[in-house]
Design an enzyme around this catalytic site. Structure first.
Site, PDB file in Angstrom:
ATOM      1  N   TYR A 148     -39.025   8.023  19.553  1.00 18.15           N
ATOM      2  CA  TYR A 148     -39.461   9.203  18.789  1.00 18.15           C
ATOM      3  C   TYR A 148     -40.980   9.145  18.603  1.00 18.15           C
ATOM      4  O   TYR A 148     -41.690  10.135  18.796  1.00 18.15           O
ATOM      5  CB  TYR A 148     -38.734   9.215  17.445  1.00 18.15           C
ATOM      6  N   LYS A 152     -43.791  11.836  19.891  1.00 15.90           N
ATOM      7  CA  LYS A 152     -44.680  12.521  18.953  1.00 15.90           C
ATOM      8  C   LYS A 152     -46.155  12.188  19.252  1.00 15.90           C
ATOM      9  O   LYS A 152     -47.039  13.019  19.053  1.00 15.90           O
ATOM     10  CB  LYS A 152     -44.330  12.162  17.505  1.00 15.90           C
TER      11      LYS A 152
HETATM   12  N1  LIG Z   1     -38.207  14.496   8.121  1.00 22.08           N
HETATM   13  C1  LIG Z   1     -39.262  13.694   8.296  1.00 22.08           C
HETATM   14  O1  LIG Z   1     -39.416  12.635   7.629  1.00 22.08           O
HETATM   15  C2  LIG Z   1     -40.318  14.087   9.302  1.00 22.08           C
HETATM   16  C3  LIG Z   1     -41.504  13.335   9.343  1.00 22.08           C
HETATM   17  C4  LIG Z   1     -42.502  13.687  10.250  1.00 22.08           C
HETATM   18  C5  LIG Z   1     -42.318  14.772  11.087  1.00 22.08           C
HETATM   19  N2  LIG Z   1     -41.138  15.472  11.017  1.00 22.08           N
HETATM   20  C6  LIG Z   1     -40.997  16.628  11.927  1.00 22.08           C
HETATM   21  O2  LIG Z   1     -40.917  17.786  11.139  1.00 22.08           O
HETATM   22  C7  LIG Z   1     -40.220  18.805  11.872  1.00 22.08           C
HETATM   23  C8  LIG Z   1     -39.193  19.443  10.956  1.00 22.08           C
HETATM   24  O3  LIG Z   1     -38.187  18.494  10.651  1.00 22.08           O
HETATM   25  P1  LIG Z   1     -37.365  18.492   9.296  1.00 22.08           P
HETATM   26  O4  LIG Z   1     -37.803  17.305   8.511  1.00 22.08           O
HETATM   27  O5  LIG Z   1     -37.395  19.852   8.671  1.00 22.08           O
HETATM   28  O6  LIG Z   1     -35.903  18.110   9.807  1.00 22.08           O
HETATM   29  P2  LIG Z   1     -34.594  18.975  10.043  1.00 22.08           P
HETATM   30  O7  LIG Z   1     -34.266  19.806   8.846  1.00 22.08           O
HETATM   31  O8  LIG Z   1     -33.574  18.001  10.516  1.00 22.08           O
HETATM   32  O9  LIG Z   1     -35.021  19.953  11.233  1.00 22.08           O
HETATM   33  C9  LIG Z   1     -35.005  19.587  12.571  1.00 22.08           C
HETATM   34  C10 LIG Z   1     -34.681  20.852  13.339  1.00 22.08           C
HETATM   35  O10 LIG Z   1     -34.793  20.594  14.729  1.00 22.08           O
HETATM   36  C11 LIG Z   1     -33.776  21.330  15.353  1.00 22.08           C
HETATM   37  N3  LIG Z   1     -33.404  20.800  16.658  1.00 22.08           N
HETATM   38  C12 LIG Z   1     -32.942  19.575  16.962  1.00 22.08           C
HETATM   39  N4  LIG Z   1     -32.635  19.505  18.262  1.00 22.08           N
HETATM   40  C13 LIG Z   1     -32.931  20.730  18.788  1.00 22.08           C
HETATM   41  C14 LIG Z   1     -32.829  21.299  20.079  1.00 22.08           C
HETATM   42  N5  LIG Z   1     -32.327  20.627  21.120  1.00 22.08           N
HETATM   43  N6  LIG Z   1     -33.225  22.582  20.252  1.00 22.08           N
HETATM   44  C15 LIG Z   1     -33.699  23.308  19.212  1.00 22.08           C
HETATM   45  N7  LIG Z   1     -33.792  22.828  17.964  1.00 22.08           N
HETATM   46  C16 LIG Z   1     -33.425  21.560  17.767  1.00 22.08           C
HETATM   47  C17 LIG Z   1     -32.580  21.246  14.413  1.00 22.08           C
HETATM   48  O11 LIG Z   1     -31.713  22.320  14.702  1.00 22.08           O
HETATM   49  P3  LIG Z   1     -30.264  22.471  14.030  1.00 22.08           P
HETATM   50  O12 LIG Z   1     -30.542  23.007  12.660  1.00 22.08           O
HETATM   51  O13 LIG Z   1     -29.559  23.410  14.918  1.00 22.08           O
HETATM   52  O14 LIG Z   1     -29.658  21.100  13.989  1.00 22.08           O
HETATM   53  C18 LIG Z   1     -33.253  21.353  13.058  1.00 22.08           C
HETATM   54  O15 LIG Z   1     -33.303  22.669  12.605  1.00 22.08           O
HETATM   55  C19 LIG Z   1     -39.651  18.118  13.102  1.00 22.08           C
HETATM   56  O16 LIG Z   1     -40.494  18.357  14.207  1.00 22.08           O
HETATM   57  C20 LIG Z   1     -39.726  16.640  12.746  1.00 22.08           C
HETATM   58  O17 LIG Z   1     -39.798  15.818  13.907  1.00 22.08           O
HETATM   59  C21 LIG Z   1     -40.155  15.175  10.147  1.00 22.08           C
END
Ligand SMILES: NC(=O)c1ccc[n+]([C@@H]2O[C@H](COP(=O)([O-])OP(=O)(O)OC[C@H]3O[C@@H](n4cnc5c(N)ncnc54)[C@H](OP(=O)(O)O)[C@@H]3O)[C@@H](O)[C@H]2O)c1
Length: 243
Positions: A148, A152
C-alpha cells in the site's frame, strides 16, 4: 460560482464528508461508486438537504475504463477528487491477486483516470482543479504496509509531477497526505487519538487546499514533522524497528 464537482470513490467516509461540505457551499456533486444502491441515499440526502444537483455514476477502479466514465458524465467537471483507495492485506506477498489489487486501485487506476481527465481539460482549455488523496504511508517504505505504501508513494510522485505539468495549462493539482483517518478503512485498528483525523477534518483540509491552491498538504500538520523524522532514520536502524 457554482461548480460541478466530481468525487470518485464517493462512498468513502472522507468523500461523503467532502460531498456534504461542498454541497453546503452550493456546488453540484457528481459522485461515483461501485454500487448505485450505496450511492442513492447519499445523492438523495444531498439533493434534499442542500438543494444541489447530485448525480450517481458507476466507477470500479478494477474494471471501468476512464473514458467510459468521462462519456457518462454530463460534461467536464470543474473540480475532481480521487478518493478511492484499498488498504488490503498489509503485505500480501504470498497472494499475487492481493498485491495486484493494491497496486491497481491505489496507483494504476488512479493515474489512468487522472491522465484522462487532464488530457480532456487541456483539450477543452478548461482551468480545473484536481485532488488526489494519497497518504503519509508513501513517504517511506515500512515493513508493516510496503505494498500500500509503495503504491501511495508512486501516486504522490505522480500527483506532484502532474501539478508541475498542469501549471502551464492553468490546471491545479493537490497532493493530499492524510495520516490516520477514522473511517471504514481503519475500522477495528488501534488508532492513536491525537494523530488521527476525522473524515470531517480531512474534508475541511481538502476544501482549504483547493481554495488556497496549495500543492502538497498534510492533513494534520504534525504528520509533516513525524514523516520528516521517519525519513531521516538511517536504514540500518529503520529495518530493525517495528513500524
Ligand atoms: N483511513 C486512513 O487511515 C487513511 C489514511 C491515509 C490515506 N487514506 C486514503 O484516504 C482515501 C479515503 O479513504 P477512507 O479513509 O475514506 O476509507 P474508506 O471509507 O474505506 O473509503 C475507501 C473507498 O475506496 C473505494 N474502493 C475500494 N476499492 C475500489 C475499487 N476497486 N474501485 C472503486 N472504489 C474502490 C471503496 O468503495 P466501496 O465503498 O464500494 O467499498 C471506499 O468507498 C483513500 O484513498 C485512502 O487510501 C486513508
Amino acid at each position: 460560482m457554482k461548480k460541478n464537482i466530481l468525487i470518485v470513490g464517493a462512498n468513502s467516509d472522507v468523500a461523503q464528508s467532502l460531498a456534504r461540505l461542498r454541497a453546503e457551499n452550493g456546488h453540484n456533486l457528481w459522485l461515483t461508486g461501485r454500487s448505485l444502491e450505496a450511492l442513492e441515499p447519499i445523492v438523495s440526502d444531498l439533493r434534499v438537504r442542500c438543494q444541489v444537483e447530485a448525480l450517481p455514476f458507476i466507477y470500479d477502479a478494477e474494471s471501468t475504463v476512464p473514458e467510459d466514465l468521462l462519456l457518462a458524465l454530463p460534461g467536464l467537471p470543474d473540480e475532481v477528487h480521487v478518493a478511492f483507495g484499498y488498504l488490503g492485506n498489509p503485505n500480501g506477498i504470498d497472494q499475487a491477486s492481493e498485491a495486484s489489487r493494491i497496486m491497481t486501485v491505489n496507483f494504476t487506476a488512479a493515474v489512468l483516470l487522472m491522465n484522462s481527465l487532464m488530457h480532456s481539460f487541456i483539450q477543452a482549455k478548461k482551468q480545473a482543479v484536481m485532488v488526489g488523496i494519497s497518504s503519509v504511508a508513501g513517504d517511506r517504505g515500512r515493513k508493516s504496509n510496503f505494498l500500500y505504501g509503495s503504491a501511495k508513494a508512486g501516486f504522490s510522485a505522480y500527483l506532484d509531477g502532474l501539478r508541475n505539468f498542469g501549471y502551464a495549462h492553468g490546471i491545479h493539482v493537490v497532493t493530499l497526505k492524510p495520516g490516520f483517518i477514522r473511517s471504514k478503512m481503519t475500522a477495528g485498528l488501534p488508532l492513536p487519538g491525537p494523530l488521527t483525523a476525522t473524515p470531517q477534518q480531512v474534508a475541511k483540509a481538502i476544501e482549504k487546499a483547493v481554495r488556497k491552491r496549495k500543492g502538497r498538504v498534510y492533513v494534520l500538520p504534525i504528520w509533516q514533522a513525524i514523516m520528516l523524522v521517519i525519513r531521516t532514520i538511517p536504514d540500518f536502524i529503520f529495518k530493525k524497528m517495528n513500524l
